[in-house]
Write an enzyme that holds these catalytic residues in place. Sequence first.
Site, PDB file in Angstrom:
ATOM      1  N   HIS A 225      42.224 -10.749 -10.529  1.00  0.00           N
ATOM      2  CA  HIS A 225      41.910 -11.018  -9.123  1.00  0.00           C
ATOM      3  C   HIS A 225      40.653 -11.902  -9.020  1.00  0.00           C
ATOM      4  O   HIS A 225      40.632 -12.904  -8.320  1.00  0.00           O
ATOM      5  CB  HIS A 225      41.716  -9.691  -8.391  1.00  0.00           C
ATOM      6  CG  HIS A 225      41.322  -9.827  -6.952  1.00  0.00           C
ATOM      7  ND1 HIS A 225      42.210  -9.655  -5.918  1.00  0.00           N
ATOM      8  CD2 HIS A 225      40.121 -10.114  -6.359  1.00  0.00           C
ATOM      9  CE1 HIS A 225      41.586  -9.829  -4.758  1.00  0.00           C
ATOM     10  NE2 HIS A 225      40.310 -10.104  -5.004  1.00  0.00           N
ATOM     11  N   GLU A 226      39.616 -11.515  -9.752  1.00  0.00           N
ATOM     12  CA  GLU A 226      38.374 -12.296  -9.678  1.00  0.00           C
ATOM     13  C   GLU A 226      38.573 -13.710 -10.197  1.00  0.00           C
ATOM     14  O   GLU A 226      38.028 -14.666  -9.645  1.00  0.00           O
ATOM     15  CB  GLU A 226      37.249 -11.594 -10.464  1.00  0.00           C
ATOM     16  CG  GLU A 226      36.826 -10.245  -9.886  1.00  0.00           C
ATOM     17  CD  GLU A 226      36.474 -10.295  -8.399  1.00  0.00           C
ATOM     18  OE1 GLU A 226      35.929 -11.325  -7.944  1.00  0.00           O
ATOM     19  OE2 GLU A 226      36.758  -9.307  -7.685  1.00  0.00           O
ATOM     20  N   HIS A 229      39.784 -15.947  -7.623  1.00  0.00           N
ATOM     21  CA  HIS A 229      38.692 -16.506  -6.816  1.00  0.00           C
ATOM     22  C   HIS A 229      37.995 -17.615  -7.594  1.00  0.00           C
ATOM     23  O   HIS A 229      37.685 -18.674  -7.059  1.00  0.00           O
ATOM     24  CB  HIS A 229      37.662 -15.436  -6.476  1.00  0.00           C
ATOM     25  CG  HIS A 229      38.136 -14.413  -5.471  1.00  0.00           C
ATOM     26  ND1 HIS A 229      38.796 -14.756  -4.322  1.00  0.00           N
ATOM     27  CD2 HIS A 229      38.013 -13.055  -5.458  1.00  0.00           C
ATOM     28  CE1 HIS A 229      39.063 -13.646  -3.621  1.00  0.00           C
ATOM     29  NE2 HIS A 229      38.609 -12.600  -4.295  1.00  0.00           N
ATOM     30  N   HIS A 235      41.780 -14.730  -0.442  1.00  0.00           N
ATOM     31  CA  HIS A 235      42.704 -13.607  -0.312  1.00  0.00           C
ATOM     32  C   HIS A 235      44.015 -14.036   0.326  1.00  0.00           C
ATOM     33  O   HIS A 235      44.051 -14.939   1.151  1.00  0.00           O
ATOM     34  CB  HIS A 235      42.054 -12.487   0.492  1.00  0.00           C
ATOM     35  CG  HIS A 235      40.996 -11.800  -0.300  1.00  0.00           C
ATOM     36  ND1 HIS A 235      39.896 -11.224   0.265  1.00  0.00           N
ATOM     37  CD2 HIS A 235      40.874 -11.606  -1.641  1.00  0.00           C
ATOM     38  CE1 HIS A 235      39.136 -10.699  -0.686  1.00  0.00           C
ATOM     39  NE2 HIS A 235      39.711 -10.930  -1.857  1.00  0.00           N
TER      40      HIS A 235
HETATM   41  N1  TQI Z   1      35.077  -7.658  -4.506  1.00  0.00           N
HETATM   42  C1  TQI Z   1      35.481  -8.549  -3.518  1.00  0.00           C
HETATM   43  C2  TQI Z   1      36.732  -9.327  -3.974  1.00  0.00           C
HETATM   44  O1  TQI Z   1      36.742  -9.870  -5.077  1.00  0.00           O
HETATM   45  C3  TQI Z   1      34.409  -9.557  -3.196  1.00  0.00           C
HETATM   46  C4  TQI Z   1      34.846 -10.322  -1.995  1.00  0.00           C
HETATM   47  C5  TQI Z   1      34.897  -9.853  -0.748  1.00  0.00           C
HETATM   48  C6  TQI Z   1      35.350 -11.627  -1.924  1.00  0.00           C
HETATM   49  N2  TQI Z   1      35.395 -10.814   0.083  1.00  0.00           N
HETATM   50  C7  TQI Z   1      35.674 -11.896  -0.606  1.00  0.00           C
HETATM   51  C8  TQI Z   1      35.541 -12.585  -2.880  1.00  0.00           C
HETATM   52  C9  TQI Z   1      36.229 -13.108  -0.202  1.00  0.00           C
HETATM   53  C10 TQI Z   1      36.084 -13.806  -2.476  1.00  0.00           C
HETATM   54  C11 TQI Z   1      36.427 -14.055  -1.159  1.00  0.00           C
HETATM   55  O2  TQI Z   1      37.671  -9.360  -3.230  1.00  0.00           O
HETATM   56  S1  TQI Z   1      35.743  -6.201  -4.639  1.00  0.00           S
HETATM   57  C12 TQI Z   1      39.653  -6.153  -5.091  1.00  0.00           C
HETATM   58  C13 TQI Z   1      40.839  -5.822  -4.264  1.00  0.00           C
HETATM   59  C14 TQI Z   1      37.318  -6.370  -5.300  1.00  0.00           C
HETATM   60  C15 TQI Z   1      38.410  -6.070  -4.546  1.00  0.00           C
HETATM   61  O3  TQI Z   1      34.962  -5.524  -5.621  1.00  0.00           O
HETATM   62  O4  TQI Z   1      35.839  -5.608  -3.353  1.00  0.00           O
HETATM   63  C16 TQI Z   1      39.804  -6.533  -6.406  1.00  0.00           C
HETATM   64  C17 TQI Z   1      37.454  -6.746  -6.601  1.00  0.00           C
HETATM   65  F1  TQI Z   1      40.460  -5.553  -3.055  1.00  0.00           F
HETATM   66  F2  TQI Z   1      41.683  -6.812  -4.225  1.00  0.00           F
HETATM   67  F3  TQI Z   1      41.459  -4.811  -4.759  1.00  0.00           F
HETATM   68  C18 TQI Z   1      38.708  -6.842  -7.170  1.00  0.00           C
HETATM   69 CL1  TQI Z   1      41.364  -6.611  -7.148  1.00  0.00          CL
HETATM   70 ZN    ZN Z   2      38.910 -10.687  -3.717  1.00  0.00          ZN
END
Ligand code: TQI
Ligand code: ZN
Length: 504
Positions: A225-226, A229, A235
Amino acid sequence: MMAGAMDHCVVFTLITAVVFSLCQTAPSSSQDVTVEDQEKAKHYLSQFFPVVGSSGSKGRGIGPTNFTERLQSMQEFFGLEVTGKLDSNTLELMSKPRCGVSDVSRYQHFSGRPKWEKSKVTYRITQYTRSLSQKEVDATISQAFKLYSDVIPLDFQQINSGTADIMILFKGGYHGDSSPFDGPSGVLAHAMSPGQGIGGDTHFDDDEKWTLTQRGINLLLVAAHEFGHALGLDHSRDPTALMYPNYKYVDTRGYKLPRDDRLGVQALYGVRTPKPKPEPTPNLKPEPTPGPKPKPTPEPKPGPKPEQCDPDLVFDAATSIMDALYFFKDGYYWKRNSYSEDISLNTVKSTWPPISSVDAAYEYRRKNVAFLFSGGQYWGVRGETILPSYPKPISKFGFPSSVTKIDSAIHVPWSGRTLFFVKNKYWSFNERRGRMDRGYPRYIAKDFRGIGSKVDAAFEFYGFLYLSEGAKQSVYNYRFRRLEPGYLNNEWLDCYNQANYQYS
Ligand code: TQI
Ligand code: ZN
C-alpha cells in the site's frame, strides 16, 4: 524539506480517516453563473454522470435525476465541496479536458501526477524492525516492490549504502520528519509521493507488531500500500483495491496486485510487456490410468474454447458464487478467485454435469445458493454441488410462457430484488415474498440509461452492480447512485487492453 513531494496534498499531515477532505479547494461563491454555464454544466453531467433508472413520480428510479442532486454527486466524486451549486471550482473542473480517460477507474493519482522519471528505482532500508528478522524484512519488501515491477516497466533495486530514491525505516514516535508516529495501531506507516529528496521515502511505525501472517499487522500488505503512494497512487474508491483506505487482511499467498491498482500504476508508467501466459486448459478430471480405453460416449462436446483476452468478448452470464466470480461463455466458464486472482477455465459440464451451458446466473447470498439458468430450466447450486429437486422450469419465477430464455440475472442485496433481463425488458422478483413485483416487465433502455437495450450478463460484487452489454460493462455505483461506463469484460480475466490507456 524538499518541496515538490509535499505539495500533492499528501501524506504527512493526513493521519485520520477523513483524508479526502484535506484535498478540497476552498469554497467559492456561486454568483455570476451565466445561462451558458448552466447549459454547459447540463451537457457535462449528461455526458459523464448519466441518469440511471427512471425516478419519475412513482419513485422507482435508482439514481438522482434532478440537476442539483447530480451536481452533488459529481462534486462528491471529485472531492469538491458538496454545495449542489455551480460554484467556480465546479465550473473549472467541468471545463478541464478529460484526457480521454473516463471516470470509471476508481484509482486516483496525486494531483500533478508525480511519478518516477526513470526506469530503475533504488531503495534502502536504514533501520529494521524488532518484530521480524532482517532477512524476512528484505524478502517482504522485495516482494512488495515485485507486485508493481511485474506489471509496469520499472525495476527496483536494493542498495545498502548511500542515498536511495526510496529510503525506508522502521521507527516509532518521532523519526526525523514532521509527522511522528502515534504508538500502537492508529497510523501504521506513511510514504511520500514520488520526487526528489524525501519523495518516495517510506516509514513504518515500529510500535506496531509487524508480521508475515494474519495476526498483528501484515507487512506485505502495508508495504505494498505504501509503495503505491511512493509510486504516485492516491487512495482508491474500489473496495477491492490495495489503495482502498482500509486495512483488511487478505491471504498473501500468491498475492498479485489487484486490478484497480494495476490499472492505476499502468496509467502512470505503462504496461510491462506481459510474458505470454500459459494457455488455460480446462482442468479435466484425472484421466483413468491407461488401459483399453472405453469407447467415449458421443457427448455433445463443447465447442472451441472461448478466447480469454478477446477485446470483443461477450459473456453469456456472470455471477459470484461464494468468494469467486464465474464468467460463462459457450459451455465454458472462467472462475476468478477474489483474492488470489487466479483464473481457471473449465467446461460447465465438468462441474455441474447436467448443465451444458449457462444463459444467466445469480447468487442469493442470504440463502447461500446460486441459480444457473439454461433455456427454460434452472438449477440451484451451492458451490459446485447441485441441490436436490432441480432442474425446475423458469415459470416458477412467474414468467409467462412467452419467456423461453433469460439473458441475465442479478440479485440486488439492498433491495432484496432479483432483476431478470429478457431481450429489451426486465422483471423484478421479490426474493423474500417469492414473487414477481407488479408493474413489470419494464423497458431496460428507459430505466437504465447508459446501457442500451439489453443486458447480456450482470453480477453484483462488493456493492457494485456490473451490467454488461456486448463486450463492455457499465458499473452501477450504489453509494453514488450512478451508472458509470466500465471496463471491458475481459479485464476481469486479467487481460491487458493496452489501447485503452494513455500514458503520459
Ligand atoms: N497511513 C496512511 C496511508 O498510508 C497515511 C495517509 C493518510 C496517506 N492519508 C493519506 C498517505 C493520503 C497518502 C495519501 O494511507 S496508515 C492503510 C490502510 C495506513 C493505512 O498508517 O493509516 C494501509 C497504512 F488504510 F489502507 F489500510 C497502510 Cl494499507
Ligand atoms: Zn494510504
